[in-house]
Design an enzyme around this catalytic site. Structure first.
Site, PDB file in Angstrom:
ATOM      1  N   ARG A  33      59.457 -25.102  18.280  1.00 37.44           N
ATOM      2  CA  ARG A  33      60.060 -26.254  17.625  1.00 37.44           C
ATOM      3  C   ARG A  33      59.933 -27.516  18.455  1.00 37.44           C
ATOM      4  O   ARG A  33      59.961 -27.463  19.688  1.00 37.44           O
ATOM      5  CB  ARG A  33      61.552 -26.013  17.360  1.00 37.44           C
ATOM      6  CG  ARG A  33      61.805 -24.993  16.264  1.00 37.44           C
ATOM      7  CD  ARG A  33      63.278 -24.883  15.961  1.00 37.44           C
ATOM      8  NE  ARG A  33      64.050 -24.790  17.186  1.00 37.44           N
ATOM      9  CZ  ARG A  33      65.313 -25.210  17.309  1.00 37.44           C
ATOM     10  NH1 ARG A  33      65.927 -25.761  16.285  1.00 37.44           N
ATOM     11  NH2 ARG A  33      65.949 -25.076  18.447  1.00 37.44           N
ATOM     12  N   SER A  58      61.844 -20.229  27.314  1.00 35.91           N
ATOM     13  CA  SER A  58      62.756 -19.091  27.456  1.00 35.91           C
ATOM     14  C   SER A  58      62.067 -17.819  27.929  1.00 35.91           C
ATOM     15  O   SER A  58      62.000 -16.808  27.213  1.00 35.91           O
ATOM     16  CB  SER A  58      63.486 -18.875  26.140  1.00 35.91           C
ATOM     17  OG  SER A  58      64.089 -20.083  25.776  1.00 35.91           O
ATOM     18  N   ASP A  93      66.743 -20.970  27.486  1.00 33.08           N
ATOM     19  CA  ASP A  93      67.600 -21.111  26.301  1.00 33.08           C
ATOM     20  C   ASP A  93      69.074 -20.802  26.596  1.00 33.08           C
ATOM     21  O   ASP A  93      69.974 -21.366  25.978  1.00 33.08           O
ATOM     22  CB  ASP A  93      67.093 -20.261  25.115  1.00 33.08           C
ATOM     23  CG  ASP A  93      66.813 -18.814  25.473  1.00 33.08           C
ATOM     24  OD1 ASP A  93      66.960 -18.443  26.649  1.00 33.08           O
ATOM     25  OD2 ASP A  93      66.435 -18.047  24.565  1.00 33.08           O
TER      26      ASP A  93
HETATM   27  C1  BGC Z   1      63.618 -14.047  28.604  1.00 30.55           C
HETATM   28  C2  BGC Z   1      64.758 -14.990  28.942  1.00 30.55           C
HETATM   29  C3  BGC Z   1      65.391 -15.511  27.679  1.00 30.55           C
HETATM   30  C4  BGC Z   1      65.765 -14.383  26.745  1.00 30.55           C
HETATM   31  C5  BGC Z   1      66.373 -14.869  25.432  1.00 30.55           C
HETATM   32  C6  BGC Z   1      64.078 -13.002  27.621  1.00 30.55           C
HETATM   33  O1  BGC Z   1      62.999 -12.204  27.232  1.00 30.55           O
HETATM   34  O2  BGC Z   1      63.128 -13.434  29.761  1.00 30.55           O
HETATM   35  O3  BGC Z   1      64.295 -16.048  29.745  1.00 30.55           O
HETATM   36  O4  BGC Z   1      66.535 -16.263  28.005  1.00 30.55           O
HETATM   37  O5  BGC Z   1      64.628 -13.606  26.465  1.00 30.55           O
HETATM   38  O6  BGC Z   1      65.508 -15.653  24.707  1.00 30.55           O
END
Ligand code: BGC
Length: 450
Positions: A81, A143, A197
């Site tokens: 996004r 994320s 995130d």
């Molecule tokens: C990632 C994290 C992320 C989480 C939620 C995980 O697979 O390693 O960095 O915060 O997913 O999206």
């Protein structure tokens, strides 16, 4: 009528027991996690820690007074996004956004293509809003596990959630994005922050709720961040002398268990799902908790029971044998039916090519779903109880986002029930859905960091 699993489908009932986590085991998990978090925070143990506890360089929570116009990018799942966030007042926040699908080819192709695609979407978005020359500050929600070395500098550690792009691990992701923007030459933005995130979720929640101390995601992936005392974040240079008392720590909790400490609660189905995943032996906790995997766990149990002639007898389909075909959203749908009703279960099995109205079978399917989602919620409760105890707070709010938490009909209540068991009244807590952490939260971090 509501089923009695032990009486109505005893073999399935026995099998599902493997997913049960006793109260004593939950307490054990909290203790083990506390130990792993301490290892992640401390300089001498950090290199070999599995729960990395990355410092985020976000040391200020929002005051509610942040204002201005910011861009945000959100990359973390199958949708990417671009957002334009205008903070007008504490209650008035305008968000314009556009979603773009990340194709499988991009998810598993060269990193350069992925970043070129991101830059292309950003450019077309900015042109639509005539802001391509405004040099707006941008917060990049990325994320995945990232070792941050500054507020706008982060080294990619490993991909998760089905991504596997070459040429990104070990690199500064902000630089990769900046290079892709520069290659185009048609856009002026300032990447002022990169964040996870969970951090965005915490900030977004904290904007309206000053007591928010934890950001949690239970979506495609799962993870949490929390507010730690800077004096405990040894990976920050000058952590003992910093004049800011707090630091948000991105735990990267999904990796909890990668060293075997969760093996005592894992099942043969967890092993099977792990083996077929794109990142075997990685993200152990995430694979027990998050949306990418829960449906697949249910499918494995169903297929085993069918193979033994204990479920959907005489019926079969190609779809039920297809990996990843049983989506986690089905679990939420099936459990959303009123107790004793199996309308959604019948519809979903119908879609899976198994046409049946045998109530006992549908009740058994629902029981399997409940078993898998309850274990997820219990593990998430352990995480939250652990963080609350680690902070030694007596009262805090938790900002939460992600499809599993949002759409599962009982997840919230399961969390509250199990957290109460673990905390035994030692702390008060409130679980709050956090709105658009990856967009609004990114803008707030951009705002507190410029
Ligand atoms: C990632 C994290 C992320 C989480 C939620 C995980 O697979 O390693 O960095 O915060 O997913 O999206």
């Amino acid at each position: 009528m509501a089923a009695n699993p032990q009486r109505d489908f005893p073999e399935a009932y026995e099998l599902c027991k493997k997913f049960d986590i006793s109260d004593a085991n939950m307490e054990e998990i909290v203790q083990r996690l506390t130990k792993e978090i301490k290892m992640g925070l401390a300089k001498d143990t950090h290199p070999r820690a599995v729960v990395k506890c990355f410092i985020t360089y976000v040391q200020d929570l929002p005051t509610g007074k942040e204002r201005g116009k910011y861009l945000a990018l959100d990359l973390g799942g199958t949708n990417f996004r671009v957002l334009l966030v205008t903070l007008r007042s504490e209650t008035e926040i305008d968000i314009e956004s556009k979603s773009y699908v990340i194709s499988h080819t991009l998810m598993e192709g060269p990193g350069k293509n992925l970043f070129d695609f991101i830059a292309e979407c950003l450019s077309s978005f900015c042109k639509d809003y005539h802001i391509e020359k405004e040099n707006l500050p941008l917060g990049f929600t990325f994320s995945f596990p990232l070792k941050q070395v500054g507020i706008n500098k982060g080294i990619m550690i490993t991909w998760t959630k089905g991504f596997k792009c070459d040429g990104v691990v070990g690199k500064n992701v902000v630089e990769l994005l900046q290079d892709a923007i520069n290659r185009r030459g048609d856009l002026k933005v300032r990447i002022v922050a990169i964040l996870n995130d969970t951090t965005g979720t915490l900030m977004s929640c904290a904007f309206g709720n000053r007591n928010c101390r934890i950001g949690l995601i239970v979506g495609t992936g799962s993870n949490a961040c929390y507010v730690e005392k800077t004096s405990n974040t040894e990976m920050l240079e000058g952590y003992q002398t910093s004049n800011k008392p707090n630091m948000i720590v991105n735990c990267e909790l999904g990796a909890f268990g990668d060293n075997g400490v969760l093996d005592f609660i894992r099942t043969p189905y967890d092993n099977a799902v792990d083996k077929q995943s794109i990142n075997p032996k990685r993200q152990t906790l995430e694979k027990c908790i998050s949306g990418m995997y829960l449906g697949e766990l249910v499918r494995h149990v169903v297929v085993e029971l069918m193979g033994k002639g204990l479920l959907f007898k005489g019926l079969d389909s190609q779809a039920i044998h297809e990996k990843w075909r049983f989506q986690t959203s089905y679990i939420s749908d099936i459990e959303s039916d009123p107790e004793g009703s199996y309308r959604q279960a019948a519809m979903i099995m119908d879609q899976m090519g198994i046409r049946t109205h045998v109530e006992k079978d549908l009740a058994c399917l629902r029981y399997i779903c409940q078993t898998v989602s309850t274990r997820s919620a219990k593990l998430t409760s352990c995480v939250l109880a652990c963080l609350i105890q680690k902070m030694n707070t007596k009262d805090c709010s938790v900002g939460i986002d992600g499809g599993v938490y949002r759409y599962h009909p009982h997840y919230h209540n399961l969390l509250v029930e199990n957290m109460n068991k673990l905390l035994k009244g030692s702390a008060k807590f409130e679980l709050i859905v956090s709105e658009d952490g990856s967009g609004r939260g990114a803008a707030l971090i951009a705002a507190v960091s410029v």
